[in-house]
Design an enzyme around this catalytic site. Structure first.
Site, PDB file in Angstrom:
ATOM      1  N   CYS A  91     -74.507 -57.928  18.739  1.00 61.98           N
ATOM      2  CA  CYS A  91     -75.642 -57.795  17.822  1.00 61.98           C
ATOM      3  C   CYS A  91     -75.737 -56.431  17.153  1.00 61.98           C
ATOM      4  O   CYS A  91     -76.461 -56.277  16.162  1.00 61.98           O
ATOM      5  CB  CYS A  91     -76.943 -58.105  18.562  1.00 61.98           C
ATOM      6  SG  CYS A  91     -77.014 -59.785  19.225  1.00 61.98           S
TER       7      CYS A  91
ATOM      8  N   HIS B 138     -82.596 -55.382  14.279  1.00 57.56           N
ATOM      9  CA  HIS B 138     -81.905 -56.610  14.647  1.00 57.56           C
ATOM     10  C   HIS B 138     -82.937 -57.643  15.061  1.00 57.56           C
ATOM     11  O   HIS B 138     -83.818 -57.366  15.890  1.00 57.56           O
ATOM     12  CB  HIS B 138     -80.925 -56.324  15.792  1.00 57.56           C
ATOM     13  CG  HIS B 138     -80.496 -57.546  16.528  1.00 57.56           C
ATOM     14  ND1 HIS B 138     -79.966 -58.640  15.883  1.00 57.56           N
ATOM     15  CD2 HIS B 138     -80.538 -57.871  17.851  1.00 57.56           C
ATOM     16  CE1 HIS B 138     -79.707 -59.585  16.772  1.00 57.56           C
ATOM     17  NE2 HIS B 138     -80.043 -59.139  17.974  1.00 57.56           N
TER      18      HIS B 138
ATOM     19  N   ASN C  32     -82.033 -65.572  15.905  1.00 62.52           N
ATOM     20  CA  ASN C  32     -81.179 -64.401  16.157  1.00 62.52           C
ATOM     21  C   ASN C  32     -79.768 -64.741  15.691  1.00 62.52           C
ATOM     22  O   ASN C  32     -79.097 -65.576  16.289  1.00 62.52           O
ATOM     23  CB  ASN C  32     -81.199 -64.076  17.650  1.00 62.52           C
ATOM     24  CG  ASN C  32     -80.344 -62.881  18.021  1.00 62.52           C
ATOM     25  OD1 ASN C  32     -79.454 -62.483  17.288  1.00 62.52           O
ATOM     26  ND2 ASN C  32     -80.591 -62.323  19.205  1.00 62.52           N
TER      27      ASN C  32
END
Length: 333
Positions: free
Chosen positions: A112, A254, A284
């Site tokens: 990520c 993020h 996500n």
């Protein structure tokens, strides 16, 4: 003249298929209320059979080039945890499909945090004179590595891609990438992992375990580590830039979890309304998360030319990173 990297174009893409919380609740022990309360997610996009990470990356890259009014790039960097193959890298195929023949292209794996890592690599390539234009892409088809029976991960992740085109420019231009801070701690490698498929598993021999095929995450530990590291990294990069927290117009974190993003903003002392959020609509998307959020925020007017922007992320490895930049004046639509 001091060479610096300037964002010249932005593009985002998600596959057309939408999976709602209600659809997941039909096969998992969960509900729309449970998912929203813990993640802030209402829906996510997932690839159809036959669509790969490379396909998503090509479309996001094409849109970033179009947004910049550019016909090419000198280097392609693809941040991804879900490459099309274990070997070779996906980036060279993405480059040739974009008409970028004979340019260097490589994959970068930082989960990520991948886009922030790739942004640093692209910025360094421009600053050193290695490239005049760098296409930086974050792309994931995370649905392909999720255990469909695991509600703790299946409800969180989605598929998508985002990209920026960097060009050589002046340090005081809108769009300039000001500073980047990166970090890692391999002692936390088991917090976010897919154990199977690599050399570690293959060298042991024997029959691979079914559960090792899938993505696993220690949610509670990740939450606390993410908030801590994203906050610390943000403070570090702000200090390097000479900005106070109050100087930040937009926080593009993020899109891991709404609670994580709100906690980071709170730890920094940043008003929550300055945080860009698109996680409710896309979930996500790992390495695609930040550039996709930037593309969405630009489209709906949350990011405007001259805005001082803070990026921050935490991912497997463990890895983390933050960046400061001023938002460019780019065409919308």
């Amino acid at each position: 003249m001091t060479r610096t990297a300037v964002i010249a174009g932005v593009g985002g893409f998600v596959p057309p298929r939408v999976v709602t919380n209600e659809e997941l609740a039909q096969r998992l022990d969960t509900s729309d209320t449970w998912i929203r309360s813990r993640t802030g997610i209402a829906r996510r996009h997932v690839v159809d059979p036959g669509t790969s990470t490379g396909d998503l990356a090509v479309e996001a890259g094409r849109r970033a080039l179009k947004n910049a009014g550019a016909d090419g790039a000198d280097l392609v960097i693809l941040a991804t945890t879900t490459p099309d193959r274990l070997c070779p890298a996906t980036a060279p195929d993405v480059a040739v499909r974009l008409g970028l023949t004979d340019v260097p292209a490589y994959d970068l794996a930082a989960v990520c945090s991948g886009f922030v890592y790739a942004l640093q690599a692209g910025t360094a390539a421009v600053a050193s004179g290695f490239a005049e234009r760098v296409l930086v892409i974050g792309a994931e088809s995370f649905s392909t590595i999720l255990d469909p029976a695991d509600r703790t991960t299946s409800v969180i992740f989605g598929d998508g891609a985002g990209a920026v085109l960097l060009r050589s420019g002046e340090p005081d231009e809108p769009g300039t990438v000001r500073n980047v801070h990166l970090g890692s701690d391999g002692a936390m490698s088991d917090l976010i992992t897919v154990r199977g498929g690599g050399a570690e598993e293959r060298s042991r021999g024997g029959v691979p375990r079914e559960e090792d095929r899938y993505f696993r995450m220690e949610g509670k530990s990740v939450f606390f580590a993410a908030v801590r590291r994203m906050t610390e990294s943000s403070r570090t990069v702000l200090a390097r830039t000479g900005w106070e927290v109050a100087d930040v117009d937009r926080l593009v974190g993020h899109q891991a979890n709404t609670r994580i993003l709100h906690a980071v903003a709170d730890q920094l002392g940043l008003p929550p309304e300055r945080a860009v959020l698109n996680i409710e609509r896309v979930g996500n998307t790992s390495a695609a998360s930040i550039p996709l959020a930037m593309a969405d925020a630009m489209a709906d007017g949350q990011l405007r030319a001259g805005d001082r922007v803070l990026l921050t992320a935490f991912g497997g490895g463990a890895t983390w990173g933050s960046a400061t930049l001023t938002w460019p004046d780019l065409p919308i639509g």
